[in-house]
Design a protein around this motif. Structure first.
Motif, PDB file in Angstrom:
ATOM      1  N   LEU A  25     -13.997 -24.881  28.621  1.00 38.98           N
ATOM      2  CA  LEU A  25     -15.398 -24.589  28.899  1.00 38.98           C
ATOM      3  C   LEU A  25     -15.892 -23.437  28.023  1.00 38.98           C
ATOM      4  O   LEU A  25     -16.992 -23.494  27.464  1.00 38.98           O
ATOM      5  CB  LEU A  25     -15.593 -24.256  30.381  1.00 38.98           C
ATOM      6  CG  LEU A  25     -17.006 -23.905  30.813  1.00 38.98           C
ATOM      7  CD1 LEU A  25     -17.969 -25.055  30.518  1.00 38.98           C
ATOM      8  CD2 LEU A  25     -17.037 -23.545  32.286  1.00 38.98           C
ATOM      9  N   GLU A  26     -15.072 -22.408  27.870  1.00 35.96           N
ATOM     10  CA  GLU A  26     -15.452 -21.274  27.029  1.00 35.96           C
ATOM     11  C   GLU A  26     -15.610 -21.697  25.572  1.00 35.96           C
ATOM     12  O   GLU A  26     -16.543 -21.270  24.886  1.00 35.96           O
ATOM     13  CB  GLU A  26     -14.414 -20.157  27.158  1.00 35.96           C
ATOM     14  CG  GLU A  26     -14.441 -19.460  28.503  1.00 35.96           C
ATOM     15  CD  GLU A  26     -13.277 -18.508  28.724  1.00 35.96           C
ATOM     16  OE1 GLU A  26     -12.474 -18.301  27.780  1.00 35.96           O
ATOM     17  OE2 GLU A  26     -13.176 -17.960  29.831  1.00 35.96           O
ATOM     18  N   GLN A  27     -14.717 -22.558  25.083  1.00 32.20           N
ATOM     19  CA  GLN A  27     -14.817 -23.057  23.714  1.00 32.20           C
ATOM     20  C   GLN A  27     -16.082 -23.885  23.529  1.00 32.20           C
ATOM     21  O   GLN A  27     -16.777 -23.761  22.518  1.00 32.20           O
ATOM     22  CB  GLN A  27     -13.594 -23.903  23.357  1.00 32.20           C
ATOM     23  CG  GLN A  27     -12.332 -23.116  23.136  1.00 32.20           C
ATOM     24  CD  GLN A  27     -11.129 -24.025  22.863  1.00 32.20           C
ATOM     25  OE1 GLN A  27     -11.152 -25.216  23.144  1.00 32.20           O
ATOM     26  NE2 GLN A  27     -10.076 -23.435  22.307  1.00 32.20           N
ATOM     27  N   GLN A  43     -18.880 -23.657  25.257  1.00 29.36           N
ATOM     28  CA  GLN A  43     -20.043 -22.775  25.292  1.00 29.36           C
ATOM     29  C   GLN A  43     -20.206 -22.019  23.980  1.00 29.36           C
ATOM     30  O   GLN A  43     -21.317 -21.854  23.480  1.00 29.36           O
ATOM     31  CB  GLN A  43     -19.926 -21.797  26.473  1.00 29.36           C
ATOM     32  CG  GLN A  43     -20.121 -22.464  27.811  1.00 29.36           C
ATOM     33  CD  GLN A  43     -19.841 -21.526  28.976  1.00 29.36           C
ATOM     34  OE1 GLN A  43     -19.117 -20.543  28.857  1.00 29.36           O
ATOM     35  NE2 GLN A  43     -20.418 -21.853  30.128  1.00 29.36           N
ATOM     36  N   ASN A  55      -6.335 -26.525  30.026  1.00 22.67           N
ATOM     37  CA  ASN A  55      -6.925 -25.347  30.648  1.00 22.67           C
ATOM     38  C   ASN A  55      -8.435 -25.534  30.608  1.00 22.67           C
ATOM     39  O   ASN A  55      -9.077 -25.312  29.581  1.00 22.67           O
ATOM     40  CB  ASN A  55      -6.493 -24.088  29.910  1.00 22.67           C
ATOM     41  CG  ASN A  55      -7.032 -22.822  30.551  1.00 22.67           C
ATOM     42  OD1 ASN A  55      -8.078 -22.836  31.209  1.00 22.67           O
ATOM     43  ND2 ASN A  55      -6.322 -21.723  30.349  1.00 22.67           N
ATOM     44  N   LEU A  56      -8.995 -25.956  31.729  1.00 22.36           N
ATOM     45  CA  LEU A  56     -10.421 -26.281  31.769  1.00 22.36           C
ATOM     46  C   LEU A  56     -11.298 -25.059  31.523  1.00 22.36           C
ATOM     47  O   LEU A  56     -12.350 -25.171  30.897  1.00 22.36           O
ATOM     48  CB  LEU A  56     -10.776 -26.948  33.098  1.00 22.36           C
ATOM     49  CG  LEU A  56     -10.176 -28.337  33.304  1.00 22.36           C
ATOM     50  CD1 LEU A  56     -10.586 -28.894  34.658  1.00 22.36           C
ATOM     51  CD2 LEU A  56     -10.608 -29.285  32.197  1.00 22.36           C
ATOM     52  N   GLN A  57     -10.883 -23.902  32.011  1.00 18.59           N
ATOM     53  CA  GLN A  57     -11.672 -22.687  31.783  1.00 18.59           C
ATOM     54  C   GLN A  57     -11.745 -22.369  30.285  1.00 18.59           C
ATOM     55  O   GLN A  57     -12.803 -22.067  29.760  1.00 18.59           O
ATOM     56  CB  GLN A  57     -11.086 -21.499  32.554  1.00 18.59           C
ATOM     57  CG  GLN A  57     -11.872 -20.215  32.376  1.00 18.59           C
ATOM     58  CD  GLN A  57     -13.305 -20.310  32.894  1.00 18.59           C
ATOM     59  OE1 GLN A  57     -13.582 -21.006  33.854  1.00 18.59           O
ATOM     60  NE2 GLN A  57     -14.219 -19.625  32.234  1.00 18.59           N
ATOM     61  N   GLN A  58     -10.609 -22.479  29.617  1.00 14.55           N
ATOM     62  CA  GLN A  58     -10.573 -22.217  28.171  1.00 14.55           C
ATOM     63  C   GLN A  58     -11.419 -23.251  27.432  1.00 14.55           C
ATOM     64  O   GLN A  58     -12.159 -22.917  26.501  1.00 14.55           O
ATOM     65  CB  GLN A  58      -9.141 -22.240  27.669  1.00 14.55           C
ATOM     66  CG  GLN A  58      -9.016 -21.863  26.203  1.00 14.55           C
ATOM     67  CD  GLN A  58      -7.569 -21.896  25.722  1.00 14.55           C
ATOM     68  OE1 GLN A  58      -6.700 -22.493  26.345  1.00 14.55           O
ATOM     69  NE2 GLN A  58      -7.330 -21.252  24.589  1.00 14.55           N
TER      70      GLN A  58
END
Length: 116
Positions: A12-14, A16, A7-10
């Motif tokens: 990316l959030e991690q 950041q 999950n690329l969005q997850q």
């Protein structure tokens, strides 16, 4: 989405969040001060958590007016020892502040992704 997919969005959030935590920890290190000493406190060095020398104190009692060369050599040795002691304390502080973040990279961050 397959169970093995990333999950690329997850991710990316991690990433950041970890970047923010790292920046915060680095700011704390820059503001923190630790002390090292040598010669029973005759020489004291103060550094910040980034290992920048901020202050150096030399007790006047270490000075022997009768033997300038020996005094200079003694002070030099004590300064080196005090700075090394302060750097050791700064290294411990860095490990305390940054260690959990480094572990996060291998224990829940990129370390769990295929190929990392």
């Amino acid at each position: 989405m397959n169970p093995g997919d990333v999950n690329l969005q997850q991710l990316l959030e991690q990433a950041q969040l970890m970047q923010q935590q790292l920046a915060s920890a680095q700011q704390e290190l820059n503001e923190a001060q630790v002390e090292g000493s040598a010669g029973g406190g005759m020489v004291t060095a103060v550094v910040n958590g980034a290992r920048e020398l901020l202050e150096l104190k030399i007790d006047p009692g270490v000075i022997d007016a009768g033997d300038a060369q020996d005094t200079a050599d003694t002070i030099a040795d004590l300064v080196i020892a005090a700075v090394r002691d302060a750097f050791r304390a700064a290294d411990e502080l860095q490990q305390e502040k940054l260690g959990p973040l480094a572990q996060g990279l291998g224990g829940g961050g990129l370390g769990q992704l295929p190929g990392f």
